[in-house]
Design a protein around this motif. Structure first.
Motif, PDB file in Angstrom:
ATOM      1  N   PRO A  61     -20.044  17.801 -22.386  1.00 35.69           N
ATOM      2  CA  PRO A  61     -19.924  18.001 -23.832  1.00 35.69           C
ATOM      3  C   PRO A  61     -21.274  18.328 -24.450  1.00 35.69           C
ATOM      4  O   PRO A  61     -22.302  17.822 -24.016  1.00 35.69           O
ATOM      5  CB  PRO A  61     -19.400  16.658 -24.338  1.00 35.69           C
ATOM      6  N   LYS A  62     -21.270  19.187 -25.464  1.00 34.02           N
ATOM      7  CA  LYS A  62     -22.521  19.594 -26.101  1.00 34.02           C
ATOM      8  C   LYS A  62     -23.118  18.463 -26.931  1.00 34.02           C
ATOM      9  O   LYS A  62     -24.313  18.403 -27.122  1.00 34.02           O
ATOM     10  CB  LYS A  62     -22.294  20.821 -26.954  1.00 34.02           C
ATOM     11  N   THR A  63     -22.273  17.603 -27.463  1.00 31.53           N
ATOM     12  CA  THR A  63     -22.773  16.448 -28.203  1.00 31.53           C
ATOM     13  C   THR A  63     -22.222  15.196 -27.556  1.00 31.53           C
ATOM     14  O   THR A  63     -21.103  15.175 -27.049  1.00 31.53           O
ATOM     15  CB  THR A  63     -22.348  16.486 -29.684  1.00 31.53           C
ATOM     16  N   ARG A  64     -23.023  14.149 -27.550  1.00 32.59           N
ATOM     17  CA  ARG A  64     -22.574  12.868 -27.043  1.00 32.59           C
ATOM     18  C   ARG A  64     -23.319  11.788 -27.785  1.00 32.59           C
ATOM     19  O   ARG A  64     -24.361  12.026 -28.370  1.00 32.59           O
ATOM     20  CB  ARG A  64     -22.766  12.764 -25.553  1.00 32.59           C
ATOM     21  N   THR A  65     -22.778  10.604 -27.781  1.00 32.95           N
ATOM     22  CA  THR A  65     -23.405   9.528 -28.539  1.00 32.95           C
ATOM     23  C   THR A  65     -24.498   8.860 -27.715  1.00 32.95           C
ATOM     24  O   THR A  65     -24.454   8.840 -26.491  1.00 32.95           O
ATOM     25  CB  THR A  65     -22.368   8.471 -28.973  1.00 32.95           C
ATOM     26  N   VAL A  66     -25.461   8.327 -28.434  1.00 37.44           N
ATOM     27  CA  VAL A  66     -26.556   7.589 -27.824  1.00 37.44           C
ATOM     28  C   VAL A  66     -26.931   6.457 -28.779  1.00 37.44           C
ATOM     29  O   VAL A  66     -26.856   6.609 -29.994  1.00 37.44           O
ATOM     30  CB  VAL A  66     -27.774   8.510 -27.541  1.00 37.44           C
ATOM     31  N   THR A  67     -27.290   5.330 -28.199  1.00 38.67           N
ATOM     32  CA  THR A  67     -27.725   4.176 -28.983  1.00 38.67           C
ATOM     33  C   THR A  67     -29.219   4.000 -28.795  1.00 38.67           C
ATOM     34  O   THR A  67     -29.706   4.015 -27.660  1.00 38.67           O
ATOM     35  CB  THR A  67     -26.985   2.897 -28.524  1.00 38.67           C
ATOM     36  N   THR A  68     -29.939   3.858 -29.898  1.00 37.46           N
ATOM     37  CA  THR A  68     -31.382   3.625 -29.823  1.00 37.46           C
ATOM     38  C   THR A  68     -31.719   2.301 -30.489  1.00 37.46           C
ATOM     39  O   THR A  68     -31.064   1.889 -31.441  1.00 37.46           O
ATOM     40  CB  THR A  68     -32.178   4.751 -30.513  1.00 37.46           C
ATOM     41  N   VAL A  69     -32.730   1.649 -29.946  1.00 36.65           N
ATOM     42  CA  VAL A  69     -33.272   0.435 -30.551  1.00 36.65           C
ATOM     43  C   VAL A  69     -34.777   0.642 -30.643  1.00 36.65           C
ATOM     44  O   VAL A  69     -35.453   0.783 -29.628  1.00 36.65           O
ATOM     45  CB  VAL A  69     -32.958  -0.825 -29.711  1.00 36.65           C
ATOM     46  N   CYS A  70     -35.274   0.700 -31.876  1.00 39.24           N
ATOM     47  CA  CYS A  70     -36.697   0.918 -32.102  1.00 39.24           C
ATOM     48  C   CYS A  70     -37.161  -0.024 -33.197  1.00 39.24           C
ATOM     49  O   CYS A  70     -36.623   0.002 -34.311  1.00 39.24           O
ATOM     50  CB  CYS A  70     -36.965   2.380 -32.478  1.00 39.24           C
ATOM     51  N   ASP A  71     -38.125  -0.864 -32.863  1.00 41.43           N
ATOM     52  CA  ASP A  71     -38.674  -1.846 -33.813  1.00 41.43           C
ATOM     53  C   ASP A  71     -37.573  -2.771 -34.345  1.00 41.43           C
ATOM     54  O   ASP A  71     -37.545  -3.112 -35.518  1.00 41.43           O
ATOM     55  CB  ASP A  71     -39.403  -1.137 -34.953  1.00 41.43           C
ATOM     56  N   GLY A  72     -36.650  -3.133 -33.461  1.00 38.52           N
ATOM     57  CA  GLY A  72     -35.577  -4.052 -33.821  1.00 38.52           C
ATOM     58  C   GLY A  72     -34.409  -3.415 -34.546  1.00 38.52           C
ATOM     59  O   GLY A  72     -33.404  -4.063 -34.805  1.00 38.52           O
ATOM     60  N   LYS A  73     -34.509  -2.128 -34.874  1.00 42.28           N
ATOM     61  CA  LYS A  73     -33.441  -1.433 -35.596  1.00 42.28           C
ATOM     62  C   LYS A  73     -32.550  -0.701 -34.597  1.00 42.28           C
ATOM     63  O   LYS A  73     -32.993   0.202 -33.891  1.00 42.28           O
ATOM     64  CB  LYS A  73     -34.049  -0.440 -36.583  1.00 42.28           C
ATOM     65  N   ARG A  74     -31.281  -1.105 -34.553  1.00 44.49           N
ATOM     66  CA  ARG A  74     -30.306  -0.496 -33.645  1.00 44.49           C
ATOM     67  C   ARG A  74     -29.551   0.602 -34.400  1.00 44.49           C
ATOM     68  O   ARG A  74     -29.061   0.389 -35.497  1.00 44.49           O
ATOM     69  CB  ARG A  74     -29.341  -1.560 -33.144  1.00 44.49           C
ATOM     70  N   GLU A  75     -29.467   1.773 -33.779  1.00 42.56           N
ATOM     71  CA  GLU A  75     -28.803   2.904 -34.416  1.00 42.56           C
ATOM     72  C   GLU A  75     -27.964   3.654 -33.385  1.00 42.56           C
ATOM     73  O   GLU A  75     -28.400   3.871 -32.262  1.00 42.56           O
ATOM     74  CB  GLU A  75     -29.863   3.836 -35.009  1.00 42.56           C
ATOM     75  N   VAL A  76     -26.751   4.039 -33.777  1.00 39.74           N
ATOM     76  CA  VAL A  76     -25.879   4.828 -32.919  1.00 39.74           C
ATOM     77  C   VAL A  76     -25.870   6.252 -33.461  1.00 39.74           C
ATOM     78  O   VAL A  76     -25.565   6.482 -34.628  1.00 39.74           O
ATOM     79  CB  VAL A  76     -24.450   4.251 -32.885  1.00 39.74           C
ATOM     80  N   TRP A  77     -26.233   7.187 -32.611  1.00 33.85           N
ATOM     81  CA  TRP A  77     -26.303   8.600 -32.967  1.00 33.85           C
ATOM     82  C   TRP A  77     -25.093   9.311 -32.367  1.00 33.85           C
ATOM     83  O   TRP A  77     -24.752   9.096 -31.218  1.00 33.85           O
ATOM     84  CB  TRP A  77     -27.569   9.229 -32.401  1.00 33.85           C
ATOM     85  N   THR A  78     -24.480  10.190 -33.142  1.00 30.58           N
ATOM     86  CA  THR A  78     -23.357  10.970 -32.623  1.00 30.58           C
ATOM     87  C   THR A  78     -23.832  12.295 -32.048  1.00 30.58           C
ATOM     88  O   THR A  78     -23.071  12.984 -31.378  1.00 30.58           O
ATOM     89  CB  THR A  78     -22.305  11.236 -33.721  1.00 30.58           C
ATOM     90  N   ASP A  79     -25.082  12.649 -32.297  1.00 32.53           N
ATOM     91  CA  ASP A  79     -25.652  13.899 -31.797  1.00 32.53           C
ATOM     92  C   ASP A  79     -26.939  13.583 -31.032  1.00 32.53           C
ATOM     93  O   ASP A  79     -27.942  13.172 -31.609  1.00 32.53           O
ATOM     94  CB  ASP A  79     -25.934  14.847 -32.963  1.00 32.53           C
ATOM     95  N   TYR A  80     -26.893  13.788 -29.726  1.00 30.67           N
ATOM     96  CA  TYR A  80     -28.026  13.468 -28.858  1.00 30.67           C
ATOM     97  C   TYR A  80     -29.269  14.268 -29.244  1.00 30.67           C
ATOM     98  O   TYR A  80     -30.381  13.741 -29.281  1.00 30.67           O
ATOM     99  CB  TYR A  80     -27.632  13.771 -27.404  1.00 30.67           C
ATOM    100  N   GLU A  81     -29.084  15.547 -29.546  1.00 30.77           N
ATOM    101  CA  GLU A  81     -30.214  16.409 -29.906  1.00 30.77           C
ATOM    102  C   GLU A  81     -30.854  15.971 -31.224  1.00 30.77           C
ATOM    103  O   GLU A  81     -32.071  16.058 -31.387  1.00 30.77           O
ATOM    104  CB  GLU A  81     -29.777  17.876 -29.982  1.00 30.77           C
ATOM    105  N   GLU A  82     -30.046  15.494 -32.148  1.00 31.27           N
ATOM    106  CA  GLU A  82     -30.573  14.996 -33.424  1.00 31.27           C
ATOM    107  C   GLU A  82     -31.440  13.762 -33.199  1.00 31.27           C
ATOM    108  O   GLU A  82     -32.498  13.612 -33.803  1.00 31.27           O
ATOM    109  CB  GLU A  82     -29.416  14.670 -34.364  1.00 31.27           C
ATOM    110  N   ALA A  83     -31.012  12.888 -32.308  1.00 37.22           N
ATOM    111  CA  ALA A  83     -31.789  11.692 -31.984  1.00 37.22           C
ATOM    112  C   ALA A  83     -33.126  12.083 -31.360  1.00 37.22           C
ATOM    113  O   ALA A  83     -34.181  11.545 -31.722  1.00 37.22           O
ATOM    114  CB  ALA A  83     -31.007  10.782 -31.041  1.00 37.22           C
ATOM    115  N   LYS A  84     -33.099  13.038 -30.429  1.00 34.89           N
ATOM    116  CA  LYS A  84     -34.347  13.492 -29.804  1.00 34.89           C
ATOM    117  C   LYS A  84     -35.287  14.084 -30.840  1.00 34.89           C
ATOM    118  O   LYS A  84     -36.492  13.792 -30.835  1.00 34.89           O
ATOM    119  CB  LYS A  84     -34.061  14.512 -28.705  1.00 34.89           C
ATOM    120  N   ALA A  85     -34.767  14.898 -31.737  1.00 33.20           N
ATOM    121  CA  ALA A  85     -35.598  15.520 -32.774  1.00 33.20           C
ATOM    122  C   ALA A  85     -36.205  14.461 -33.690  1.00 33.20           C
ATOM    123  O   ALA A  85     -37.385  14.553 -34.066  1.00 33.20           O
ATOM    124  CB  ALA A  85     -34.775  16.518 -33.580  1.00 33.20           C
ATOM    125  N   TYR A  86     -35.426  13.457 -34.047  1.00 31.35           N
ATOM    126  CA  TYR A  86     -35.913  12.399 -34.926  1.00 31.35           C
ATOM    127  C   TYR A  86     -37.070  11.635 -34.277  1.00 31.35           C
ATOM    128  O   TYR A  86     -38.112  11.419 -34.908  1.00 31.35           O
ATOM    129  CB  TYR A  86     -34.776  11.423 -35.273  1.00 31.35           C
TER     130      TYR A  86
END
Length: 70
Positions: A10-35
């Motif tokens: 799939p071109k998009t897939r979800t990813v979960t990130t935890v940075c500085d205690g903040k947990r975030e679920v991204w629906t666009d993997y590329e958007e998470a990488k760009a951020y």
């Protein structure tokens, strides 16, 4: 060799990130990488190190990325 052909993935897939205690679920993997790339390039010190840690894990294709030592 990949078990699943790259074109069948799939071109998009979800990813979960935890940075500085903040947990975030991204629906666009590329958007998470760009951020996290932008965050890494625009900060200094510990904040930059945390963003870099998550970004590197995103580059490796992990579904859950964290700046915490495990």
């Amino acid at each position: 060799m990949l078990a699943i052909p790259e074109l069948a993935m799939p071109k998009t897939r979800t990813v979960t990130t935890v940075c500085d205690g903040k947990r975030e679920v991204w629906t666009d993997y590329e958007e998470a990488k760009a951020y996290f790339l932008e965050l890494m390039m625009s900060t200094e010190g510990e904040e930059r190190d945390r963003a870099e840690c998550v970004y590197i894990q995103l580059l490796h294709g992990l579904d859950e990325c964290s700046d915490e030592d495990e």
